[in-house]
Write a protein that holds these residues in place. Structure first.
Motif, PDB file in Angstrom:
ATOM      1  N   LEU B 107     -74.559 -52.445 -35.721  1.00 16.10           N
ATOM      2  CA  LEU B 107     -75.694 -52.893 -36.525  1.00 16.10           C
ATOM      3  C   LEU B 107     -77.005 -52.549 -35.825  1.00 16.10           C
ATOM      4  CD1 LEU B 107     -74.213 -56.400 -37.355  1.00 16.10           C
ATOM      5  CD2 LEU B 107     -74.148 -54.364 -38.792  1.00 16.10           C
ATOM      6  N   TRP B 108     -78.065 -52.486 -36.612  1.00 18.53           N
ATOM      7  CA  TRP B 108     -79.375 -52.117 -36.055  1.00 18.53           C
ATOM      8  C   TRP B 108     -80.103 -53.358 -35.583  1.00 18.53           C
ATOM      9  CZ3 TRP B 108     -81.493 -47.099 -35.677  1.00 18.53           C
ATOM     10  CH2 TRP B 108     -80.569 -46.119 -36.021  1.00 18.53           C
ATOM     11  N   TRP B 109     -80.277 -53.399 -34.301  1.00 17.15           N
ATOM     12  CA  TRP B 109     -80.807 -54.541 -33.584  1.00 17.15           C
ATOM     13  C   TRP B 109     -82.071 -55.123 -34.193  1.00 17.15           C
ATOM     14  CZ3 TRP B 109     -77.985 -57.232 -30.663  1.00 17.15           C
ATOM     15  CH2 TRP B 109     -78.505 -58.061 -29.663  1.00 17.15           C
ATOM     16  N   ASP B 110     -83.042 -54.271 -34.485  1.00 12.20           N
ATOM     17  CA  ASP B 110     -84.371 -54.750 -34.871  1.00 12.20           C
ATOM     18  C   ASP B 110     -84.573 -54.866 -36.378  1.00 12.20           C
ATOM     19  OD1 ASP B 110     -85.405 -55.063 -32.281  1.00 12.20           O
ATOM     20  OD2 ASP B 110     -85.620 -52.896 -32.125  1.00 12.20           O
ATOM     21  N   LEU B 111     -83.577 -54.497 -37.155  1.00 16.28           N
ATOM     22  CA  LEU B 111     -83.751 -54.489 -38.605  1.00 16.28           C
ATOM     23  C   LEU B 111     -82.914 -55.584 -39.253  1.00 16.28           C
ATOM     24  CD1 LEU B 111     -83.691 -50.648 -39.279  1.00 16.28           C
ATOM     25  CD2 LEU B 111     -85.666 -52.136 -38.997  1.00 16.28           C
ATOM     26  N   PRO B 112     -83.328 -56.023 -40.440  1.00 10.79           N
ATOM     27  CA  PRO B 112     -82.523 -57.021 -41.155  1.00 10.79           C
ATOM     28  C   PRO B 112     -81.109 -56.494 -41.390  1.00 10.79           C
ATOM     29  CG  PRO B 112     -84.643 -56.709 -42.236  1.00 10.79           C
ATOM     30  CD  PRO B 112     -84.553 -55.672 -41.159  1.00 10.79           C
ATOM     31  N   LEU B 113     -80.158 -57.405 -41.407  1.00 12.98           N
ATOM     32  CA  LEU B 113     -78.759 -57.060 -41.585  1.00 12.98           C
ATOM     33  C   LEU B 113     -78.547 -56.145 -42.793  1.00 12.98           C
ATOM     34  CD1 LEU B 113     -75.969 -57.589 -40.462  1.00 12.98           C
ATOM     35  CD2 LEU B 113     -75.899 -59.726 -41.733  1.00 12.98           C
ATOM     36  N   ALA B 114     -79.244 -56.449 -43.898  1.00 13.13           N
ATOM     37  CA  ALA B 114     -79.058 -55.690 -45.134  1.00 13.13           C
ATOM     38  C   ALA B 114     -79.384 -54.209 -44.928  1.00 13.13           C
ATOM     39  CB  ALA B 114     -79.931 -56.274 -46.240  1.00 13.13           C
ATOM     40  N   ASP B 115     -80.322 -53.892 -44.014  1.00 15.15           N
ATOM     41  CA  ASP B 115     -80.705 -52.501 -43.793  1.00 15.15           C
ATOM     42  C   ASP B 115     -79.570 -51.700 -43.177  1.00 15.15           C
ATOM     43  OD1 ASP B 115     -83.030 -53.723 -44.528  1.00 15.15           O
ATOM     44  OD2 ASP B 115     -84.293 -52.548 -43.180  1.00 15.15           O
ATOM     45  N   SER B 116     -78.813 -52.352 -42.290  1.00 14.92           N
ATOM     46  CA  SER B 116     -77.672 -51.666 -41.696  1.00 14.92           C
ATOM     47  C   SER B 116     -76.650 -51.317 -42.776  1.00 14.92           C
ATOM     48  CB  SER B 116     -77.009 -52.550 -40.639  1.00 14.92           C
ATOM     49  OG  SER B 116     -77.854 -52.682 -39.519  1.00 14.92           O
ATOM     50  N   GLY B 143     -69.672 -65.859 -45.325  1.00 14.66           N
ATOM     51  CA  GLY B 143     -70.850 -66.708 -45.245  1.00 14.66           C
ATOM     52  C   GLY B 143     -72.079 -66.004 -44.697  1.00 14.66           C
ATOM     53  N   LEU B 144     -72.287 -64.746 -45.118  1.00 17.67           N
ATOM     54  CA  LEU B 144     -73.410 -63.977 -44.575  1.00 17.67           C
ATOM     55  C   LEU B 144     -74.633 -63.994 -45.485  1.00 17.67           C
ATOM     56  CD1 LEU B 144     -71.613 -60.799 -43.188  1.00 17.67           C
ATOM     57  CD2 LEU B 144     -72.711 -62.603 -41.869  1.00 17.67           C
ATOM     58  N   GLY B 145     -74.464 -64.537 -46.691  1.00 11.24           N
ATOM     59  CA  GLY B 145     -75.536 -64.490 -47.681  1.00 11.24           C
ATOM     60  C   GLY B 145     -76.915 -64.797 -47.146  1.00 11.24           C
ATOM     61  N   PRO B 146     -77.094 -65.948 -46.480  1.00 11.07           N
ATOM     62  CA  PRO B 146     -78.438 -66.321 -46.015  1.00 11.07           C
ATOM     63  C   PRO B 146     -78.920 -65.460 -44.853  1.00 11.07           C
ATOM     64  CG  PRO B 146     -76.864 -68.158 -45.827  1.00 11.07           C
ATOM     65  CD  PRO B 146     -76.084 -66.956 -46.151  1.00 11.07           C
ATOM     66  N   LEU B 147     -78.045 -64.629 -44.289  1.00 11.91           N
ATOM     67  CA  LEU B 147     -78.416 -63.882 -43.082  1.00 11.91           C
ATOM     68  C   LEU B 147     -78.862 -62.454 -43.366  1.00 11.91           C
ATOM     69  CD1 LEU B 147     -75.432 -65.018 -40.828  1.00 11.91           C
ATOM     70  CD2 LEU B 147     -77.727 -65.992 -40.943  1.00 11.91           C
ATOM     71  N   LEU B 148     -78.720 -62.009 -44.620  1.00 14.09           N
ATOM     72  CA  LEU B 148     -78.961 -60.599 -44.927  1.00 14.09           C
ATOM     73  C   LEU B 148     -80.378 -60.152 -44.580  1.00 14.09           C
ATOM     74  CD1 LEU B 148     -76.992 -60.112 -48.260  1.00 14.09           C
ATOM     75  CD2 LEU B 148     -76.475 -59.159 -46.016  1.00 14.09           C
ATOM     76  N   ASP B 149     -81.344 -61.084 -44.658  1.00 11.70           N
ATOM     77  CA  ASP B 149     -82.729 -60.696 -44.377  1.00 11.70           C
ATOM     78  C   ASP B 149     -83.140 -60.944 -42.931  1.00 11.70           C
ATOM     79  OD1 ASP B 149     -83.049 -59.996 -47.034  1.00 11.70           O
ATOM     80  OD2 ASP B 149     -83.552 -62.068 -47.603  1.00 11.70           O
ATOM     81  N   VAL B 150     -82.185 -61.391 -42.128  1.00 14.16           N
ATOM     82  CA  VAL B 150     -82.512 -61.738 -40.745  1.00 14.16           C
ATOM     83  C   VAL B 150     -82.283 -60.521 -39.834  1.00 14.16           C
ATOM     84  CG1 VAL B 150     -81.915 -63.263 -38.826  1.00 14.16           C
ATOM     85  CG2 VAL B 150     -81.794 -64.108 -41.180  1.00 14.16           C
ATOM     86  N   GLY B 158     -71.149 -64.784 -33.213  1.00  9.78           N
ATOM     87  CA  GLY B 158     -70.200 -64.939 -34.313  1.00  9.78           C
ATOM     88  C   GLY B 158     -70.731 -64.336 -35.606  1.00  9.78           C
ATOM     89  N   GLN B 159     -72.017 -64.526 -35.857  1.00 13.89           N
ATOM     90  CA  GLN B 159     -72.627 -63.966 -37.070  1.00 13.89           C
ATOM     91  C   GLN B 159     -72.633 -62.448 -37.011  1.00 13.89           C
ATOM     92  OE1 GLN B 159     -76.330 -66.048 -36.627  1.00 13.89           O
ATOM     93  NE2 GLN B 159     -75.771 -67.643 -38.093  1.00 13.89           N
ATOM     94  N   ARG B 160     -72.896 -61.921 -35.810  1.00 16.89           N
ATOM     95  CA  ARG B 160     -72.951 -60.468 -35.660  1.00 16.89           C
ATOM     96  C   ARG B 160     -71.559 -59.865 -35.863  1.00 16.89           C
ATOM     97  NH1 ARG B 160     -75.665 -60.014 -30.612  1.00 16.89           N
ATOM     98  NH2 ARG B 160     -73.803 -59.173 -29.665  1.00 16.89           N
ATOM     99  N   MET B 161     -70.560 -60.562 -35.349  1.00 14.58           N
ATOM    100  CA  MET B 161     -69.183 -60.093 -35.516  1.00 14.58           C
ATOM    101  C   MET B 161     -68.835 -60.017 -36.998  1.00 14.58           C
ATOM    102  SD  MET B 161     -66.567 -59.155 -33.968  1.00 14.58           S
ATOM    103  CE  MET B 161     -65.349 -58.452 -35.052  1.00 14.58           C
ATOM    104  N   ARG B 162     -69.211 -61.067 -37.736  1.00 14.68           N
ATOM    105  CA  ARG B 162     -68.932 -61.066 -39.168  1.00 14.68           C
ATOM    106  C   ARG B 162     -69.730 -59.958 -39.852  1.00 14.68           C
ATOM    107  NH1 ARG B 162     -70.431 -66.780 -40.777  1.00 14.68           N
ATOM    108  NH2 ARG B 162     -71.053 -67.184 -38.629  1.00 14.68           N
ATOM    109  N   GLY B 163     -70.934 -59.727 -39.328  1.00 16.03           N
ATOM    110  CA  GLY B 163     -71.751 -58.641 -39.860  1.00 16.03           C
ATOM    111  C   GLY B 163     -71.098 -57.286 -39.632  1.00 16.03           C
ATOM    112  N   ASP B 164     -70.549 -57.097 -38.443  1.00 18.27           N
ATOM    113  CA  ASP B 164     -69.879 -55.839 -38.119  1.00 18.27           C
ATOM    114  C   ASP B 164     -68.634 -55.635 -38.973  1.00 18.27           C
ATOM    115  OD1 ASP B 164     -70.924 -54.001 -36.164  1.00 18.27           O
ATOM    116  OD2 ASP B 164     -70.951 -55.684 -34.758  1.00 18.27           O
ATOM    117  N   LEU B 165     -67.929 -56.729 -39.208  1.00 17.38           N
ATOM    118  CA  LEU B 165     -66.716 -56.674 -40.020  1.00 17.38           C
ATOM    119  C   LEU B 165     -67.064 -56.185 -41.426  1.00 17.38           C
ATOM    120  CD1 LEU B 165     -63.778 -57.297 -39.586  1.00 17.38           C
ATOM    121  CD2 LEU B 165     -64.218 -59.683 -40.121  1.00 17.38           C
TER     122      LEU B 165
END
Lengths: 278, 338
Positions: B107-116, B143-150, B158-165
């Protein structure tokens, strides 16, 4: 997903897509720290600007350098900087290969559906590298207005041609240097000596250097074809090694050869990495 | 489906990987010697299976995974994934597999999750409808819905792992490789990831190959376990088979009315631990606990009891220990994976 037929063209498309996407992500990442981005861009531009200021200052005390007047030296400076600037902007990140091998993140690039070379070239794409390009272009434009040459269509065409060929030659050096890092992971300085160091050489006329040095950048690492040979033809000056006039037009061939050589070196290096691991 | 859907999804036949290692021997002299990181692996994974791949550090797990994904070229043997030779068709294969390396984010460190995710969509050329459906499903289940813009740098491990998945699954891969997917996660995240993987495997039929040190992962997820040691497959089968193969012992825990000397004279069992009124007795995994309980109850004031299955860790350790005779010379370990 359906398979696409193999072949050259899809790979090229994957490479361009991958490059553009990753470069764009890098720019956006950099913009996440807006102030830092602006400061870096300004600093970069100022630093390369001071570069030429040093040469201009020199000419406040002497009338000619190695027999060349300020506009002529500026022409060499502009074409060299522009060529290196473009190569550095587009593929300069390749030098990070060694770091990526060391920390193991090259593997994540190998998992993506795009050629690794393109991904790595875009790895640390930074708009601040435009500083050198813009500055080189400004010096070049200024010099063309002050040169005492007859701007025939051939001479006019030579300027963009030598810029593109020069960028390819520097790009090939970046690539070959990066390929070398597949074996020696901390060898980034070697290619830096040839690219940034080479450019520092090319901004002065060849007449100020020892013949052996001129020989080696003509025949061994043919950086002379970036600007010296074509520029001297354009300026109507003889080349110090007494090469025939047509060698000024060899830049495209030299660029193509170096590009092919660098591509081979890269393939070889990548194959070595994938068969030895790290 | 594309080529290779008839046979097994993953096929290895005598796959080898030999590294040449240079070692200093004296001031300038260097000796080269060969290290067999993977030594003649042969196995198949049919579509839709969920396989646990176990082994100590340096056993050849990562090397196998890297050959399966096309990062490394095998030194010998035949290897096919989805009908493709991974090393030759790496770019084509990349569109059909998903990989999550637990220790390394894509994932891209400095960008919102959705951008990756948008990058993945464009790079893999995922049709918009497929992308939307997959993203919606993953974000809901994980449970990533609220995190997409972060920005990713603000996410917890744990959130990043789920993001990577999620990133690894947007292009509908036929097989998902997971390298230590639950390492460093808290209990809740681990449970979420496991539930998600089970759902992915049973509902969508995605083949999953996972390496892990967390044996609960294996117990809860994998019907099939493969154990590798020194580049060789030392076990391939289900959990029950692993227990039998390793001669594991079950443990009978008894609570007596008061503190007593260690129970003895019970055939087929031996007391391994005493702690106040509680005693632990070990007995072979193949035996029933009933006669033991009867024998103890007849002679001792028995208050309570429970039976514990051998944990996999012990089983695997046992397997390694017994493979010891066949081991190469010490110091011949495979190079540590990066």
């Amino acid at each position: 997903m359906a398979d696409r037929p193999g072949g050259r063209l899809p790979v090229l498309r994957d490479a361009l897509t991958g490059y553009a996407l990753l470069a764009w992500m890098q720019v956006r990442s950099a913009l996440a720290y807006r102030t830092s981005f602006v400061l870096m861009a300004l600093g970069n531009f100022a630093a390369s600007g001071l570069d030429f200021a040093a040469i201009a200052l020199m000419f406040a005390h002497v009338r000619a350098l190695g027999g060349y007047a300020l506009p002529e030296v500026a022409f060499l400076y502009g074409t060299g900087s522009l060529a290196l600037g473009l190569a550095d902007l587009l593929v300069g990140s390749l030098e990070r290969l060694g770091a990526r091998i060391r920390d193991g993140t090259l593997d994540t690039l190998l998992l993506r559906p795009a050629p690794v070379w393109a991904q790595l070239a875009a790895d640390r794409f930074a708009l601040r590298r435009l500083g050198r390009v813009v500055q080189g272009l400004l010096v070049l434009v200024w010099s063309t207005g002050h040169l005492d040459v007859d701007w025939t269509p051939g001479r006019v065409l030579m300027v963009p041609l030598m810029t593109v060929c020069g960028a390819v030659i520097f790009g090939a050096v970046f690539t070959a240097g990066a390929a070398f890092q597949f074996w020696a992971q901390d060898a980034a300085e070697l290619q830096n000596a040839l690219t940034y160091g080479g450019n520092a050489l090319l901004r002065y006329p060849p007449t100020v250097f020892a013949r052996d040095l001129v020989r080696s950048v003509t025949f061994i690492v043919p950086l002379a074809f970036v600007n010296w040979l074509p520029a001297l033809w354009l300026l109507g000056r003889p080349y110090p090694l007494g090469l025939p006039g047509w060698t000024a037009f060899l830049s495209p061939a030299v660029a193509a050869l170096m590009g092919a050589g660098a591509a081979l070196a890269w393939r070889h290096g990548l194959r070595a990495y994938r068969s030895t691991g790290s | 489906m594309s080529a290779g859907s008839a046979g097994p999804l993953i096929e290895l036949d005598g796959v080898e990987k030999v590294f040449t290692v240079r070692r200093r021997a004296g001031r300038l002299r260097r000796t080269r010697h060969e290290v067999r990181a993977v030594d003649g692996l042969t196995f198949q994974v049919p579509r839709g299976e969920m396989v646990g791949y176990l082994g100590p550090n340096g056993a050849g797990k990562s090397t196998t995974l890297k050959m399966l994904t096309g990062i490394l070229v095998p030194s010998g043997g035949r290897l096919r994934v989805a009908g493709l030779d991974p090393a030759r068709d790496r770019l084509r294969l990349a569109r059909r597999i998903g990989v999550v390396l637990g220790q390394r984010t894509t994932l891209w460190w400095d960008l919102p999750l959705a951008d990756s995710y948008d990058l993945v969509r464009r790079m893999y050329r995922i049709p918009p409808a497929v992308f939307r459906a997959n993203l919606a499903r993953c974000t809901e289940l994980l449970g990533l819905g609220p995190l997409l813009d972060v920005p990713v740098r603000q996410l917890s491990l744990g959130q990043r792992m789920r993001g990577d998945l999620t990133a690894a699954l947007l292009h509908d891969p036929e097989v998902l490789y997971l390298d230590e997917p639950t390492i460093g996660l808290d209990v809740v995240s681990k449970a979420t990831v496991r539930t998600f993987l089970r759902e992915l495997n049973t509902e969508r039929g995605t083949t999953v190959v996972l390496t892990t040190h967390d044996l609960t992962d294996i117990e809860q997820l994998c019907r099939r376990v493969m154990v590798i040691d020194h580049g060789r497959l030392v076990f391939d089968g289900d959990l029950a088979g692993l227990r039998a193969a390793a001669d594991g012992e079950r443990t009978l825990v008894v609570d007596l009315a008061r503190q007593l000397p260690p129970i003895d004279g019970v055939p087929g069992a031996r007391t391994v631990r005493v702690e106040g009124p509680r005693q632990w007795l070990a007995f072979p995994a193949g035996h029933s606990a009933a006669p033991l309980v009867a024998a103890i109850a007849a002679r001792y004031p028995l208050v309570d009891l429970s039976v514990r299955e051998p944990d996999i860790e012990a089983l695997v350790a046992d397997l390694y220990a017994r493979g010891g005779a066949a081991r190469p010379q010490p110091g011949d370990e495979a190079p540590a994976s990066p």
